[in-house]
Write a protein that holds these residues in place. Structure first.
Motif, PDB file in Angstrom:
ATOM      1  N   ALA A 189     -12.303 -13.159  31.699  1.00  0.00           N
ATOM      2  CA  ALA A 189     -12.348 -12.198  32.973  1.00  0.00           C
ATOM      3  C   ALA A 189     -11.222 -11.374  33.349  1.00  0.00           C
ATOM      4  O   ALA A 189     -11.326 -10.315  33.879  1.00  0.00           O
ATOM      5  N   GLY A 190      -9.977 -11.904  32.740  1.00  0.00           N
ATOM      6  CA  GLY A 190      -8.638 -11.035  32.958  1.00  0.00           C
ATOM      7  C   GLY A 190      -8.291  -9.876  31.841  1.00  0.00           C
ATOM      8  O   GLY A 190      -7.351  -9.320  32.000  1.00  0.00           O
ATOM      9  N   LEU A 191      -9.048 -10.094  30.789  1.00  0.00           N
ATOM     10  CA  LEU A 191      -8.818  -9.192  29.471  1.00  0.00           C
ATOM     11  C   LEU A 191      -8.852  -7.581  30.160  1.00  0.00           C
ATOM     12  O   LEU A 191     -10.027  -7.291  30.764  1.00  0.00           O
ATOM     13  N   HIS A 192      -8.123  -6.800  29.622  1.00  0.00           N
ATOM     14  CA  HIS A 192      -8.476  -5.374  30.126  1.00  0.00           C
ATOM     15  C   HIS A 192      -8.680  -4.390  28.966  1.00  0.00           C
ATOM     16  O   HIS A 192      -9.218  -3.643  28.953  1.00  0.00           O
ATOM     17  N   ALA A 193      -8.448  -4.917  27.668  1.00  0.00           N
ATOM     18  CA  ALA A 193      -8.894  -4.244  26.458  1.00  0.00           C
ATOM     19  C   ALA A 193     -10.433  -4.195  26.382  1.00  0.00           C
ATOM     20  O   ALA A 193     -10.836  -5.194  26.726  1.00  0.00           O
ATOM     21  N   GLY A 194     -10.806  -3.279  25.645  1.00  0.00           N
ATOM     22  CA  GLY A 194     -12.235  -2.951  25.334  1.00  0.00           C
ATOM     23  C   GLY A 194     -12.615  -3.549  24.027  1.00  0.00           C
ATOM     24  O   GLY A 194     -13.697  -3.674  23.870  1.00  0.00           O
ATOM     25  N   ILE A 195     -11.462  -3.874  23.315  1.00  0.00           N
ATOM     26  CA  ILE A 195     -11.725  -4.267  21.887  1.00  0.00           C
ATOM     27  C   ILE A 195     -11.176  -5.219  21.659  1.00  0.00           C
ATOM     28  O   ILE A 195      -9.786  -5.338  21.807  1.00  0.00           O
ATOM     29  N   VAL A 196     -11.614  -6.590  21.137  1.00  0.00           N
ATOM     30  CA  VAL A 196     -10.594  -7.595  20.583  1.00  0.00           C
ATOM     31  C   VAL A 196     -10.716  -7.719  19.215  1.00  0.00           C
ATOM     32  O   VAL A 196     -11.774  -7.803  18.598  1.00  0.00           O
ATOM     33  N   ALA A 197      -9.623  -7.235  18.417  1.00  0.00           N
ATOM     34  CA  ALA A 197      -9.767  -7.250  17.106  1.00  0.00           C
ATOM     35  C   ALA A 197      -8.257  -7.363  16.427  1.00  0.00           C
ATOM     36  O   ALA A 197      -7.317  -6.866  16.521  1.00  0.00           O
ATOM     37  N   GLY A 198      -8.250  -8.830  15.718  1.00  0.00           N
ATOM     38  CA  GLY A 198      -6.998  -9.078  15.278  1.00  0.00           C
ATOM     39  C   GLY A 198      -6.907 -10.214  14.052  1.00  0.00           C
ATOM     40  O   GLY A 198      -7.945 -10.246  13.566  1.00  0.00           O
ATOM     41  N   SER A 199      -5.952 -10.511  13.765  1.00  0.00           N
ATOM     42  CA  SER A 199      -5.900 -11.154  12.213  1.00  0.00           C
ATOM     43  C   SER A 199      -5.999 -12.629  12.663  1.00  0.00           C
ATOM     44  O   SER A 199      -6.070 -13.551  11.767  1.00  0.00           O
ATOM     45  N   ALA A 200      -5.658 -13.338  13.788  1.00  0.00           N
ATOM     46  CA  ALA A 200      -5.522 -14.696  14.027  1.00  0.00           C
ATOM     47  C   ALA A 200      -6.910 -15.351  13.582  1.00  0.00           C
ATOM     48  O   ALA A 200      -8.110 -14.843  13.965  1.00  0.00           O
ATOM     49  N   ASN A 201      -6.914 -16.490  12.924  1.00  0.00           N
ATOM     50  CA  ASN A 201      -8.096 -17.178  12.680  1.00  0.00           C
ATOM     51  C   ASN A 201      -8.427 -18.018  14.116  1.00  0.00           C
ATOM     52  O   ASN A 201      -7.573 -18.302  14.572  1.00  0.00           O
ATOM     53  N   ASN A 202      -9.791 -18.338  14.025  1.00  0.00           N
ATOM     54  CA  ASN A 202     -10.322 -18.725  15.485  1.00  0.00           C
ATOM     55  C   ASN A 202      -9.724 -18.177  16.563  1.00  0.00           C
ATOM     56  O   ASN A 202      -9.208 -19.171  17.713  1.00  0.00           O
ATOM     57  N   GLN A 203      -9.843 -16.928  16.792  1.00  0.00           N
ATOM     58  CA  GLN A 203      -9.372 -16.388  18.091  1.00  0.00           C
ATOM     59  C   GLN A 203      -9.968 -16.974  19.203  1.00  0.00           C
ATOM     60  O   GLN A 203      -9.517 -17.145  20.437  1.00  0.00           O
TER      61      GLN A 203
END
Ligand code: NAD
Length: 372
Positions: free
Chosen positions: A272-286
């Protein structure tokens, strides 16, 4: 589920010069991360400080390949759960990337800065030598290129080394994530330009820093966090990045949030607190749980499934053991297909209303079934 079983914790005494390796698949089957794993091994060598888990998830498509994470998890249960979840992710990653590989992963429960001695790595190399037919390892959090070389000098089942290999895969992972971020921007905004887009990067290790360099080179603005202050200072000086504390990065104002540290960082408590419109990264099991992707979708946040976007490193190390040997141009061509795979997933998610990781999971499972 926490199955802190006495069986799993029972100390395994070292009687000779080799670590004691036990098959703990039955014990592991009581853990929530278990997904019909083929084999889970526990290696112990108390004299040399080794507690290692090798989790082999699925070898339908080929020998299991996946890095070794060296991390001091809070307890053995957390380490085992991590190994189970990570190895499953490797199966899905290899399948989606079209590689003839299965999924496996190892966890050494140790502090990489304090405990990673030559003796510990020697003991681990001996454990790896016992599973050469089924498992190939490589770098992951806490395991450097030097460590991979050290292991490779002692056992053949190590990829991503300088000894007859292609070196550290992290730059290839970063390249795939970079292309994937552009695909996500294009899908959401109709343009893949990074100029003046703000990207929040959690973790400036091997992948996160290479990604930061690539993004800054294309005009993106960076907000970064790492528990290692020096890495933050370097990114501020070298790339003009804004530095925020580790607990503020997830909620930073940004177009894209790129988790590039550890897993489980996106969860019910913080979506609920995220501001980004996209989540895209390298971490496994984000995502802590598979269902968290649906919650992201409900908030209009586009999630690039981790095992799709972060496959570049696996594609690179896989090329070392492919027939015909390593070919950098072929590797880059395969990594270049990551955006198209993501676009297919995004479009299908839009069309069906399902979460992106549901679509990705179905795609991976279809490829594994076809392989069977
Ligand atoms: P790394 O160990 O080089 O870097 C991890 C970084 O995260 C470190 O700088 C560490 O200080 C930082 N960190 C840890 N906890 C943090 C926190 N709470 N907040 C902020 N920073 C934190 O590891 P890496 O090789 O760069 O891998 C990063 C992630 O990408 C891992 O999840 C790994 O499994 C995944 N991954 C890596 C590759 C690869 O090629 N290296 C491939 C696929 C996936």
């Amino acid at each position: 589920m926490s199955a802190s079983s006495a069986k799993a914790r029972k100390p395994v005494a070292r009687t000779g010069s080799s670590p004691i390796v036990k098959d703990i698949t039955d014990v592991a089957s009581q853990y929530s991360g278990f997904d019909n794993h083929e084999k889970v091994l526990l290696g112990r060598d108390d004299d040399r400080g080794l507690t290692a888990i090798i989790a082999i998830h699925d070898t339908t498509l080929g020998r299991a390949l996946g890095g070794t994470r060296i991390w001091m998890h809070d307890n053995f249960d957390a380490a085992l759960t991590d190994a189970l979840r990570l190895s499953r992710g490797m199966t899905l990653k290899a399948a989606i990337a079209g590689l003839a590989l299965g999924g496996g992963k190892a966890v050494i429960r140790a502090d990489a800065k304090r405990d990673k001695t030559p003796a510990l790595l020697d003991a681990y190399a001996e454990m790896l030598s016992m599973v050469t037919d089924s498992y190939v390892t490589a770098e992951d959090v806490g395991m450097t290129l030097d460590d991979a070389d050290y292991l490779r000098a002692r056992t053949p089942n190590v990829a991503g080394t300088r000894i007859g290999g292609s070196g550290n895969p992290s730059a290839f992972t970063a390249e795939g994530v970079f292309l994937g971020i552009r695909a996500a921007l294009n899908h959401k905004h109709g343009s893949d330009s990074l100029k003046d887009r703000r990207i929040a990067i959690q973790g400036l290790g091997s992948v996160g820093r290479a990604l930061a360099d690539r993004l800054a080179g294309e005009g993106a603005k960076l907000t970064v966090a790492d528990i290692d202050r020096q890495r933050c200072a370097d990114a501020a000086t070298g790339l003009g990045a804004e530095v925020v504390s580790a607990n503020r990065i997830l909620t930073a104002e940004a177009d894209v949030l790129a988790p590039c540290a550890l897993g489980g960082v996106i969860n019910e408590a913080n979506i609920a607190g995220l501001h980004a419109g996209i989540v895209a990264g390298s971490a496994n099991n984000q995502l802590l749980r598979h269902e968290d992707a649906a919650a992201l979708k409900a908030r209009g946040i586009l999630y690039a499934p981790d095992y799709v976007i972060n496959a570049g490193g696996l594609i690179n190390v896989a090329a070392e053991i492919e027939p015909g040997g390593y070919d950098r141009a072929r590797v880059l061509a395969k990594i270049g297909k990551i955006p198209a795979t993501l676009e297919k997933i995004f479009a299908e998610a839009d069309r069906t209303g399902r979460a992106t990781n549901d679509i990705a999971l179905a795609m991976a499972k279809a490829k594994i079934s076809a392989g069977r």
